[in-house]
Design a protein around this motif. Structure first.
Motif, PDB file in Angstrom:
ATOM      1  N   GLY A 125      41.859  41.793  51.194  1.00  0.00           N
ATOM      2  CA  GLY A 125      40.932  41.165  52.127  1.00  0.00           C
ATOM      3  C   GLY A 125      39.512  41.017  51.620  1.00  0.00           C
ATOM      4  N   LYS A 126      39.276  41.317  50.341  1.00  0.00           N
ATOM      5  CA  LYS A 126      37.929  41.205  49.782  1.00  0.00           C
ATOM      6  C   LYS A 126      37.654  39.771  49.340  1.00  0.00           C
ATOM      7  N   MET A 127      36.408  39.319  49.573  1.00  0.00           N
ATOM      8  CA  MET A 127      36.032  37.964  49.207  1.00  0.00           C
ATOM      9  C   MET A 127      35.456  37.915  47.788  1.00  0.00           C
ATOM     10  N   LEU A 128      35.954  36.971  46.987  1.00  0.00           N
ATOM     11  CA  LEU A 128      35.454  36.775  45.630  1.00  0.00           C
ATOM     12  C   LEU A 128      35.037  35.320  45.462  1.00  0.00           C
ATOM     13  N   SER A 279      23.757  33.244  39.308  1.00  0.00           N
ATOM     14  CA  SER A 279      23.958  34.660  39.618  1.00  0.00           C
ATOM     15  C   SER A 279      24.073  34.924  41.116  1.00  0.00           C
ATOM     16  N   ALA A 280      23.127  34.442  41.891  1.00  0.00           N
ATOM     17  CA  ALA A 280      23.098  34.714  43.330  1.00  0.00           C
ATOM     18  C   ALA A 280      24.358  34.270  44.075  1.00  0.00           C
ATOM     19  N   PRO A 281      24.990  33.144  43.709  1.00  0.00           N
ATOM     20  CA  PRO A 281      26.199  32.731  44.434  1.00  0.00           C
ATOM     21  C   PRO A 281      27.334  33.740  44.374  1.00  0.00           C
ATOM     22  N   ILE A 282      27.317  34.610  43.373  1.00  0.00           N
ATOM     23  CA  ILE A 282      28.393  35.594  43.227  1.00  0.00           C
ATOM     24  C   ILE A 282      28.410  36.544  44.413  1.00  0.00           C
ATOM     25  N   VAL A 283      27.231  36.978  44.851  1.00  0.00           N
ATOM     26  CA  VAL A 283      27.184  37.871  46.007  1.00  0.00           C
ATOM     27  C   VAL A 283      27.170  37.081  47.312  1.00  0.00           C
ATOM     28  N   ARG A 373      31.747  41.585  39.113  1.00  0.00           N
ATOM     29  CA  ARG A 373      32.562  40.459  39.607  1.00  0.00           C
ATOM     30  C   ARG A 373      32.962  39.543  38.453  1.00  0.00           C
ATOM     31  N   ALA A 374      32.073  39.368  37.498  1.00  0.00           N
ATOM     32  CA  ALA A 374      32.402  38.548  36.332  1.00  0.00           C
ATOM     33  C   ALA A 374      33.519  39.201  35.525  1.00  0.00           C
ATOM     34  N   MET A 375      33.427  40.521  35.330  1.00  0.00           N
ATOM     35  CA  MET A 375      34.462  41.221  34.578  1.00  0.00           C
ATOM     36  C   MET A 375      35.786  41.239  35.341  1.00  0.00           C
ATOM     37  N   GLU A 376      35.722  41.344  36.657  1.00  0.00           N
ATOM     38  CA  GLU A 376      36.947  41.312  37.460  1.00  0.00           C
ATOM     39  C   GLU A 376      37.628  39.957  37.327  1.00  0.00           C
ATOM     40  N   TYR A 377      36.838  38.893  37.266  1.00  0.00           N
ATOM     41  CA  TYR A 377      37.414  37.555  37.090  1.00  0.00           C
ATOM     42  C   TYR A 377      38.104  37.435  35.735  1.00  0.00           C
TER      43      TYR A 377
END
Length: 451
Positions: A125-128, A279-283, A373-377
């Motif tokens: 349920g986490k948003m990425l 950068s900001a769009p990631i969060v 988040r970048a590394m998770e992708y």
């Protein structure tokens, strides 16, 4: 090491030269016109940023996402960076820096919109989301998405980690005579305590820290402006006139020119507010929002606060202090801010020290989320946790090491992040306009994106 440093310094100078400035500022202006000047909605955006969209899907509140983005954006560049721009380009650089903030609001709006439009939900349920998902799902360019994620993961160790940790340890040593080994260890422990809680923990800390530190700094600047009130009209006039007329600057800035003022002011503004960097769009993708435009408006306020307000106040403080105190050496951007603030009794130096310490610490938190988040992708969960551990350890080494090479590598990675992100914004501008028409121009901000 000197050869490596020289290599990356040359690459950085090229990447952040006129082609990048034209690309970024051109994107700002294009999106401003294409979206019918979304800057007009800034007060609505500010209102939305402090309103909780309780029934919307997401991991953190809109304000929490904005605070995390601001934590990463509001950094030492807002203080030291403005002084550097003034020393190299003259007072007119402040005007051009401010202009990039005004037009950059449209780009930050567009980034936020795409981040919600193309975000995806995990099994838990986490948003990425972020530019890598817009590049993959919106443009169908997986390879560009991978490049963006890689550059982000690497850049986080520079602009968001070691450089900021080094700034904190240097201030602690010079002001309070605290060993870098001690300050580095303390920063590691504090950051680790926050990061273990994930995005919700980061957002909670940023929700508290960012408004407090920004308000304290703004009030301090307003106090200094009050002390220098006799010189404020002259400072504002000089900033505007020297942005277009080199002769208005005077002998002290004889080397400055309109081209130099524009170059260093625009470059510093772009680097400071990160509009177009991606950068900001990631969060922003983690925000609880019912449709893409609501979060896009909230995201746009980040550039407003960072550049239109904070950078402008810093610039006016420095220029008015230069006029008020002719003995200030404005040839060295690294020391200009300290000299300008130190002229104000009682509050000047403590304000500067507090601002640098808190801004640097918040940047470490914000960029940790971007990097993870970048590394998770790129690799999934397993390497993401290893990345978090390395990120924390790097803080300590950044506190005790000389970072010339790291700084230049980070500059290169930031520029390389911007290129694929700007491509997604330009090539997906039709989607951005469509969503804006659907929700904003037709007054459907309360409408859910699934309706």
């Amino acid at each position: 090491m000197e050869l490596i440093n020289s290599f990356f310094e040359n690459i950085s100078t090229f990447l952040w030269g006129w082609p990048m400035i034209i690309l970024l500022l051109g994107t700002h202006i294009f999106l401003t016109i294409r979206l019918r000047f979304p800057q007009r909605k800034i007060w609505l955006a500010i209102k939305l940023s402090v309103s909780r969209d309780k029934h919307a899907k997401g991991d953190v509140s809109q304000f929490g996402a904005l605070s995390t983005a601001l934590a990463a954006t509001i950094g030492t560049g807002n203080i030291i960076g403005i002084a550097t721009a003034i020393s190299l380009g003259g007072p007119g650089a402040v005007f051009w820096c401010w202009i990039t903030g005004v037009f950059g609001i449209a780009t930050k709006y567009s980034e936020g919109l795409l981040s919600i439009k193309y975000r995806q939900k995990t099994k838990k349920g986490k948003m990425l989301g972020g530019p890598m998902y817009a590049l993959e799902k919106g443009l169908g360019q997986k390879w560009l998405a991978v490049l963006f994620a890689f550059f982000t993961a690497v850049a986080a160790f520079g602009i968001g980690n070691t450089v900021q940790a080094n700034a904190i340890s240097t201030i602690a040593q010079n002001t309070y005579h605290i060993s870098p080994y001690i300050s580095g260890s303390v920063i590691c422990l504090l950051v680790a305590a926050v990061l273990l809680g994930g995005v919700k923990s980061i957002a909670k800390v940023c929700e508290f820290l960012v408004p407090f530190m920004a308000l304290f700094y703004v009030l301090g600047c307003l106090y200094i402006i009050g002390v220098n009130y006799n010189y404020i009209p002259s400072a504002v006039s000089l900033i505007i006139r020297s942005a277009f007329d080199p002769s208005a600057v005077g002998g002290g800035f004889a080397g400055a020119s309109v081209i130099m003022a524009a170059r260093f002011g625009i470059a510093r503004g772009l680097f400071s507010n990160e509009s177009g960097l991606g950068s900001a769009p990631i969060v922003a993708a983690a925000a609880q929002t019912r449709n893409p435009v609501r979060q896009a408006l909230v995201s746009s306020t980040g550039t407003f606060w960072d550049t239109v307000v904070i950078c402008a106040l810093t610039g006016i403080v420095i220029v008015s202090s230069i006029i008020a105190y002719p003995d200030i050496d404005f040839s060295n951007g690294a020391t200009l801010t300290k000299e300008a603030f130190s002229k104000i009794p009682y509050i000047g130096e403590p304000l500067l020290t507090f601002g640098l310490l808190t801004f640097a610490f918040s940047t470490i938190l914000g960029w940790s989320y971007y990097g993870e988040r970048a590394m998770e992708y790129l690799s999934g969960k397993k390497l993401m946790y290893a990345y978090r551990l390395v990120y924390i350890i790097a803080i300590f080494f950044g506190s005790i090491a000389s970072l010339g090479v790291v700084w230049n590598i980070a500059d290169c990675m930031n520029a390389l992040m911007a290129i694929p992100n700007l491509l997604s914004l330009l090539l997906l501008n039709g989607i951005i306009v469509h969503e804006t028409r659907k929700y904003l121009w037709r007054d459907n901000l309360e409408k859910d994106m699934n309706e």
